[in-house]
Write a protein that holds these residues in place. Structure first.
Motif, PDB file in Angstrom:
ATOM      1  N   LEU A  92       0.829  -1.206   0.000  1.00 45.90           N
ATOM      2  CA  LEU A  92       0.000   0.000   0.000  1.00 45.90           C
ATOM      3  C   LEU A  92       0.859   1.250   0.000  1.00 45.90           C
ATOM      4  O   LEU A  92       1.768   1.392   0.819  1.00 45.90           O
ATOM      5  N   HIS A  93       0.570   2.127  -0.947  1.00 43.35           N
ATOM      6  CA  HIS A  93       1.194   3.453  -0.970  1.00 43.35           C
ATOM      7  C   HIS A  93       0.177   4.407  -1.608  1.00 43.35           C
ATOM      8  O   HIS A  93       0.282   4.760  -2.784  1.00 43.35           O
ATOM      9  N   VAL A  94      -0.818   4.784  -0.831  1.00 42.74           N
ATOM     10  CA  VAL A  94      -1.963   5.519  -1.358  1.00 42.74           C
ATOM     11  C   VAL A  94      -1.552   6.883  -1.912  1.00 42.74           C
ATOM     12  O   VAL A  94      -0.832   7.649  -1.259  1.00 42.74           O
ATOM     13  N   VAL A  95      -2.016   7.164  -3.129  1.00 42.15           N
ATOM     14  CA  VAL A  95      -1.873   8.481  -3.750  1.00 42.15           C
ATOM     15  C   VAL A  95      -3.252   9.143  -3.695  1.00 42.15           C
ATOM     16  O   VAL A  95      -4.156   8.743  -4.436  1.00 42.15           O
ATOM     17  N   PRO A  96      -3.463  10.112  -2.806  1.00 45.67           N
ATOM     18  CA  PRO A  96      -4.806  10.678  -2.621  1.00 45.67           C
ATOM     19  C   PRO A  96      -5.473  11.133  -3.907  1.00 45.67           C
ATOM     20  O   PRO A  96      -6.686  10.981  -4.076  1.00 45.67           O
ATOM     21  N   GLN A  97      -4.696  11.679  -4.853  1.00 44.66           N
ATOM     22  CA  GLN A  97      -5.309  12.179  -6.079  1.00 44.66           C
ATOM     23  C   GLN A  97      -5.940  11.062  -6.896  1.00 44.66           C
ATOM     24  O   GLN A  97      -6.907  11.290  -7.627  1.00 44.66           O
ATOM     25  N   LEU A  98      -5.422   9.832  -6.787  1.00 42.31           N
ATOM     26  CA  LEU A  98      -6.018   8.716  -7.503  1.00 42.31           C
ATOM     27  C   LEU A  98      -7.353   8.318  -6.891  1.00 42.31           C
ATOM     28  O   LEU A  98      -8.243   7.828  -7.595  1.00 42.31           O
ATOM     29  N   ILE A  99      -7.507   8.486  -5.583  1.00 45.82           N
ATOM     30  CA  ILE A  99      -8.804   8.213  -4.959  1.00 45.82           C
ATOM     31  C   ILE A  99      -9.820   9.241  -5.437  1.00 45.82           C
ATOM     32  O   ILE A  99     -10.982   8.918  -5.717  1.00 45.82           O
ATOM     33  N   GLY A 147      -6.208   3.709  -6.873  1.00 44.32           N
ATOM     34  CA  GLY A 147      -7.053   3.997  -8.020  1.00 44.32           C
ATOM     35  C   GLY A 147      -8.434   3.381  -7.935  1.00 44.32           C
ATOM     36  O   GLY A 147      -9.412   3.969  -8.393  1.00 44.32           O
ATOM     37  N   ASP A 148      -8.527   2.172  -7.342  1.00 44.52           N
ATOM     38  CA  ASP A 148      -9.836   1.522  -7.189  1.00 44.52           C
ATOM     39  C   ASP A 148     -10.198   1.353  -5.708  1.00 44.52           C
ATOM     40  O   ASP A 148     -10.973   0.462  -5.354  1.00 44.52           O
ATOM     41  N   PHE A 149      -9.649   2.222  -4.871  1.00 46.70           N
ATOM     42  CA  PHE A 149      -9.850   2.070  -3.429  1.00 46.70           C
ATOM     43  C   PHE A 149     -11.328   2.113  -3.050  1.00 46.70           C
ATOM     44  O   PHE A 149     -11.815   1.288  -2.254  1.00 46.70           O
ATOM     45  N   LEU A 150     -12.074   3.052  -3.596  1.00 43.42           N
ATOM     46  CA  LEU A 150     -13.493   3.161  -3.253  1.00 43.42           C
ATOM     47  C   LEU A 150     -14.272   1.951  -3.760  1.00 43.42           C
ATOM     48  O   LEU A 150     -15.214   1.486  -3.098  1.00 43.42           O
ATOM     49  N   GLU A 151     -13.866   1.404  -4.901  1.00 39.40           N
ATOM     50  CA  GLU A 151     -14.504   0.188  -5.394  1.00 39.40           C
ATOM     51  C   GLU A 151     -14.192  -0.995  -4.482  1.00 39.40           C
ATOM     52  O   GLU A 151     -15.034  -1.870  -4.272  1.00 39.40           O
ATOM     53  N   GLN A 152     -12.977  -1.032  -3.941  1.00 42.65           N
ATOM     54  CA  GLN A 152     -12.633  -2.100  -2.999  1.00 42.65           C
ATOM     55  C   GLN A 152     -13.567  -2.060  -1.792  1.00 42.65           C
ATOM     56  O   GLN A 152     -14.051  -3.096  -1.335  1.00 42.65           O
ATOM     57  N   ILE A 153     -13.792  -0.874  -1.283  1.00 47.11           N
ATOM     58  CA  ILE A 153     -14.706  -0.739  -0.146  1.00 47.11           C
ATOM     59  C   ILE A 153     -16.110  -1.167  -0.553  1.00 47.11           C
ATOM     60  O   ILE A 153     -16.795  -1.908   0.169  1.00 47.11           O
ATOM     61  N   ALA A 154     -16.560  -0.709  -1.731  1.00 46.83           N
ATOM     62  CA  ALA A 154     -17.915  -1.012  -2.183  1.00 46.83           C
ATOM     63  C   ALA A 154     -18.106  -2.505  -2.433  1.00 46.83           C
ATOM     64  O   ALA A 154     -19.221  -3.031  -2.244  1.00 46.83           O
ATOM     65  N   ARG A 155     -17.051  -3.219  -2.854  1.00 47.86           N
ATOM     66  CA  ARG A 155     -17.166  -4.654  -3.145  1.00 47.86           C
ATOM     67  C   ARG A 155     -17.278  -5.499  -1.894  1.00 47.86           C
ATOM     68  O   ARG A 155     -17.702  -6.653  -1.954  1.00 47.86           O
ATOM     69  N   SER A 156     -16.884  -4.979  -0.752  1.00 50.40           N
ATOM     70  CA  SER A 156     -16.948  -5.754   0.484  1.00 50.40           C
ATOM     71  C   SER A 156     -18.398  -5.931   0.942  1.00 50.40           C
ATOM     72  O   SER A 156     -19.277  -5.142   0.583  1.00 50.40           O
ATOM     73  N   GLN A 157     -18.653  -6.977   1.712  1.00 51.13           N
ATOM     74  CA  GLN A 157     -20.011  -7.212   2.217  1.00 51.13           C
ATOM     75  C   GLN A 157     -20.443  -6.050   3.099  1.00 51.13           C
ATOM     76  O   GLN A 157     -19.635  -5.483   3.847  1.00 51.13           O
ATOM     77  N   LYS A 158     -21.718  -5.721   3.023  1.00 46.09           N
ATOM     78  CA  LYS A 158     -22.218  -4.533   3.708  1.00 46.09           C
ATOM     79  C   LYS A 158     -21.952  -4.569   5.206  1.00 46.09           C
ATOM     80  O   LYS A 158     -21.528  -3.580   5.797  1.00 46.09           O
TER      81      LYS A 158
END
Length: 388
Positions: A174-181, A197-208
């Protein structure tokens, strides 16, 4: 007696590197945590990339040839200091737990053929000190094309050591680049992008239920760094794009909602770090987690990681330049890896193996006061002479 998760969790217990990027020859034991400290361009990222490389060999869409190609091929990977007959790249890792520290050993040597393809010179897996196989074998000698693939990546032959494969596939960098989020379209098509780059999608893909529970825990931690933050949620806009929404205390009674586009770099990096710590059980590789964070927040990162490790036993390796991070009194000398550059490549030594470090600590200096000066570039003061 029921065994704890920590006692059974696998981790890297030793790594040996030869002719890999900055390193001509390194052999160093590893603890549950490793703090990599060294000057710029000394090889901290390249050291972590050894474990990423092994992960890429076994990952979906990866493999020996693909993992090497992503890094520019053997020529780019081979150390410039390598010479003579021993110019093959060699990687060896021991993998074990508290109860079985040398349960597994994986070794790979490789170079390139006349077509500039990576080619195996040696591959070996051992379990509890007994070799399961050593390559090249007779079949490899009869058909050298087989040496363009590792046994590690082949499901039809890795059954007896699939525990190693599953462990390596669980490694996360992990080396998060905020602008990619904020602008995920820059990384369209990438999954599990370590840069966010797909961080928000990773969160969304997890079970609710899992997602909501993690966001609540992250919110509790974030309130220390961002006291005005009252709520943190994931939502989707009218076209289905996921967004993080934070509710901040405001002069209006109902507060004010902001999305990730309005979050500070530090807030986004901290959210990414906390999510990564909660997501998964394999070794976690972190590049300079202190970037964009307040020093008082950085100071408590080692304690946060220690609490996670007590519960899961997850190994964490961190590259850092931060005095605040290393000021934590719970960091042991055997957890600090010092990188020293020289004409024959970079050396990696544990701090507990250096008498000078011990002497300075006994003299009253803190770990950070002893270690950080060793990362200072020579003649750094000459930057002040830059003429515009």
């Amino acid at each position: 007696m029921k065994k704890s998760a920590k006692s059974q969790a696998l981790r890297f217990t030793l790594v040996e590197i030869q002719n890999w990027r900055n390193f001509t020859k390194v052999r160093v034991p590893l603890r549950d945590r490793a703090f990599l400290v060294g000057p710029n361009a000394s090889g901290k990222s390249n050291f972590l990339d050894v474990f990423r490389y092994l992960h890429d060999i076994v990952s979906i869409g990866g493999g020996f040839r693909e993992a090497t190609g992503r890094r520019g091929g053997v020529t780019k990977l081979r150390s410039l200091a390598a010479r003579g007959q021993q110019t093959q790249i060699k990687l060896l890792v021991q993998i074990g737990s508290v109860e079985r520290p040398t349960a597994w050993e994986y070794e790979i040597w490789f170079t390139q053929d006349i077509l500039r393809r990576p080619i195996l010179k040696r591959e070996r897996v051992a379990r509890d000190g007994q070799d399961l196989f050593i390559r090249p074998d007779d079949q490899d000698k009869a058909d050298t094309e087989r040496l363009t693939q590792t046994y590690l990546e082949q499901v039809n032959v890795n059954r007896d050591f699939r525990e190693v494969v599953e462990f390596l596939s669980a490694v996360r960098y992990l080396h998060v680049v905020p602008q990619l989020i904020r602008e995920p379209e820059r990384s369209v098509g990438r999954q599990n992008d370590p840069y966010g780059g797909d961080f928000l999608e990773q969160i969304a893909r997890s079970q609710k239920t899992t997602r909501d529970a993690r966001l609540r825990r992250i919110l509790q931690a974030l309130r220390v760094a961002v006291p005005q933050l009252e709520d943190l949620q994931l939502s989707r806009d009218e076209v289905g794009t996921p967004h993080l929404r934070g509710k901040y205390r405001h002069w209006r009674p109902q507060g004010a909602w902001q999305t990730e586009e309005d979050f500070s770099d530090g807030t986004l990096r901290l959210i990414g770090l906390l999510w990564a710590v909660l997501d998964g059980s394999g070794p976690l590789l972190l590049e300079e987690p202190e970037l964009s964070l307040h020093p008082e927040v950085v100071r408590y990162l080692p304690q946060l990681l220690a609490r996670v490790q007590r519960q899961s036993g997850r190994q964490v390796m961190i590259s850092t330049h931060s005095k605040d991070l290393l000021d934590d009194g719970g960091i042991g000398l055997d957890e600090v890896l010092l990188l020293h550059t020289g004409g024959e490549g970079t050396e990696v030594r544990r701090a507990d193996s250096q008498d000078e470090v011990r002497t300075l600590l006994e003299g009253g200096l803190s770990l950070a006061e002893v270690v950080i000066p060793r990362t200072r570039p020579e003649r750094a003061e000459q930057l002040a002479l830059f003429d515009t």
